[in-house]
Design an enzyme around this catalytic site. Structure first.
Site, mmCIF file in Angstrom:
data_model
loop_
_atom_site.group_PDB
_atom_site.id
_atom_site.type_symbol
_atom_site.label_atom_id
_atom_site.label_comp_id
_atom_site.label_asym_id
_atom_site.label_seq_id
_atom_site.Cartn_x
_atom_site.Cartn_y
_atom_site.Cartn_z
ATOM 1 N N HIS A 86 0.812 -1.225 0.000
ATOM 2 C CA HIS A 86 0.000 0.000 0.000
ATOM 3 C C HIS A 86 0.845 1.274 0.000
ATOM 4 O O HIS A 86 0.312 2.364 0.178
ATOM 5 C CB HIS A 86 -1.096 0.001 1.067
ATOM 6 C CG HIS A 86 -0.694 -0.465 2.408
ATOM 7 N ND1 HIS A 86 -1.330 -1.484 3.059
ATOM 8 C CD2 HIS A 86 0.274 -0.063 3.211
ATOM 9 C CE1 HIS A 86 -0.768 -1.681 4.222
ATOM 10 N NE2 HIS A 86 0.212 -0.835 4.339
ATOM 11 N N GLU A 139 -1.971 3.689 3.306
ATOM 12 C CA GLU A 139 -2.214 3.891 1.869
ATOM 13 C C GLU A 139 -2.766 5.298 1.616
ATOM 14 O O GLU A 139 -2.347 5.990 0.681
ATOM 15 C CB GLU A 139 -3.207 2.849 1.345
ATOM 16 C CG GLU A 139 -3.480 3.019 -0.149
ATOM 17 C CD GLU A 139 -4.754 2.335 -0.625
ATOM 18 O OE1 GLU A 139 -5.085 1.252 -0.124
ATOM 19 O OE2 GLU A 139 -5.415 2.909 -1.505
ATOM 20 N N CYS A 203 -10.049 -0.821 -6.129
ATOM 21 C CA CYS A 203 -9.405 -1.951 -6.801
ATOM 22 C C CYS A 203 -10.418 -3.055 -7.112
ATOM 23 O O CYS A 203 -11.277 -3.365 -6.284
ATOM 24 C CB CYS A 203 -8.323 -2.459 -5.857
ATOM 25 S SG CYS A 203 -7.733 -4.063 -6.296
ATOM 26 N N ASN A 233 -9.343 -4.065 4.573
ATOM 27 C CA ASN A 233 -10.226 -4.733 3.618
ATOM 28 C C ASN A 233 -10.945 -5.911 4.269
ATOM 29 O O ASN A 233 -12.077 -6.237 3.918
ATOM 30 C CB ASN A 233 -9.458 -5.122 2.345
ATOM 31 C CG ASN A 233 -8.501 -6.265 2.547
ATOM 32 O OD1 ASN A 233 -8.917 -7.402 2.558
ATOM 33 N ND2 ASN A 233 -7.210 -5.972 2.720
HETATM 34 FE FE1 F3S Z 1 -3.434 -3.908 -4.872
HETATM 35 FE FE2 F3S Z 1 -5.970 -4.196 -4.859
HETATM 36 FE FE3 F3S Z 1 -4.522 -5.816 -3.544
HETATM 37 S S1 F3S Z 1 -4.896 -2.300 -4.670
HETATM 38 S S2 F3S Z 1 -2.764 -4.619 -2.902
HETATM 39 S S3 F3S Z 1 -4.542 -5.617 -5.778
HETATM 40 S S4 F3S Z 1 -6.467 -5.014 -2.882
#
Ligand code: F3S
Length: 306
Positions: A86, A139, A203, A233
């Protein structure tokens, strides 16, 4: 026969667990530890803060040579350093490069990097920047560090409303943000801002894992979410499951299971945060499938009988 031992049916959400960015970061950290061992014999690699929000995986990596420190001053000069998925504030990256004489492996996830670049672009083009996320999350702090002087962070709709009238505003999301929050924030901002520019930097891996939780909650009697208590998350997955009235247990490893929670449940779902390694998910699955957990049994400690 209240205490009769019956097998538990287990369904694992799909997709769940490690995302692309975390997998990539762990692989690069392990490679970096190997290279460090070959170059100076010590095999130590320093990370400012935990490289992944999962204490069990950090413990495994620490046995290999990872050293987690809180401050740049704790990294020995010339040592190898690692930037986690992050990312870090640009000032931290610069200081690390100087202290480690360039020996820095930057494993910032490309999706996080994209959010940082969009923040920098908005600042360069003269927008005020609003980041939708948790101001205390590394992040978000790294994204803020790329967004120039006129930047603020909102973690709730009331904070979004507090932004007030703006001439030109650019919006970025923390990559793990819920899409519903981005949608609601956009509705609040649109009437108040003359020129509103929104980059959806959520994401795909996050959205997919959240959708998988929404789906599985409809077919199980209870959901076990496995993941670090410090993982944003993972917390979102728990929040989503509970908002759907699914009885949800949040654990970091199978040893935390409590048999009382299984009372009256025949079918259990498993979901995991993007920072939860496969081995922890597998361990939990095996504990549920091979142990003698019975519905209504008390005192189960999550371990197999042998
Ligand atoms: Fe990257 Fe998404 Fe994982 S931003 S670190 S692929 S949760």
């Amino acid at each position: 026969m209240e205490n009769e031992r019956k097998p538990i049916e287990v369904e694992v959400a799909s997709p769940t667990g490690f995302c692309f960015g975390v997998k990539r970061a762990i692989e690069s950290l392990e490679k970096c530890i190997g290279e460090s061992a070959a170059s100076d014999g010590a095999g130590k690699v320093y990370s400012i803060g935990m490289p992944i929000h999962n204490p069990q995986e950090v413990a495994r990596l620490s046995r290999k040579g990872l050293v987690v420190v809180e401050r740049i001053e704790d990294v020995p000069s010339g040592a190898g350093a690692f930037v986690r998925a992050h990312g870090v504030h640009p000032s931290v990256k610069k200081a690390l490069l100087e202290r480690c004489c360039g020996r820095v492996t930057d494993a910032t996830c490309p999706f996080v990097k994209n959010a940082q670049e969009k923040a920098a672009l908005l600042a360069k083009e003269g927008y005020s920047v609003l980041v939708l996320g948790d101001p205390n999350h590394p992040e978000v702090q790294a994204i803020v560090g790329c967004a120039g002087e006129d930047v603020s962070v909102a973690s709730s709709l009331s904070e979004v409303k507090g932004v007030g009238k703006k001439d030109r505003l650019g919006v970025i999301s923390q990559t793990t943000q819920k899409k519903e929050f981005l949608g609601a924030a956009s509705e609040v901002l649109a009437p108040a801002v003359r020129e509103l520019r929104i980059f959806n930097t959520i994401c795909g891996a996050t959205t997919q894992r959240q959708d998988a939780v929404r789906k599985i909650t409809g077919s199980v009697d209870g959901l076990i979410v496995v993941g670090g208590k410090n993982s944003a998350n993972t917390a979102k997955l728990v929040e989503i499951a509970r908002s759907r009235n699914c009885d949800t247990l949040w654990i970091e490893h199978s040893g935390e299971l409590d048999g009382r929670w299984f009372a009256g449940k025949a079918r259990i779902g498993i979901a995991a945060g993007a920072s939860t390694p496969d081995w922890l998910i597998e361990e939990l699955k095996i504990a549920l499938e091979t142990s003698q957990v019975s519905r209504g049994m008390e005192g189960y400690d999550g371990r197999n009988d042998e």
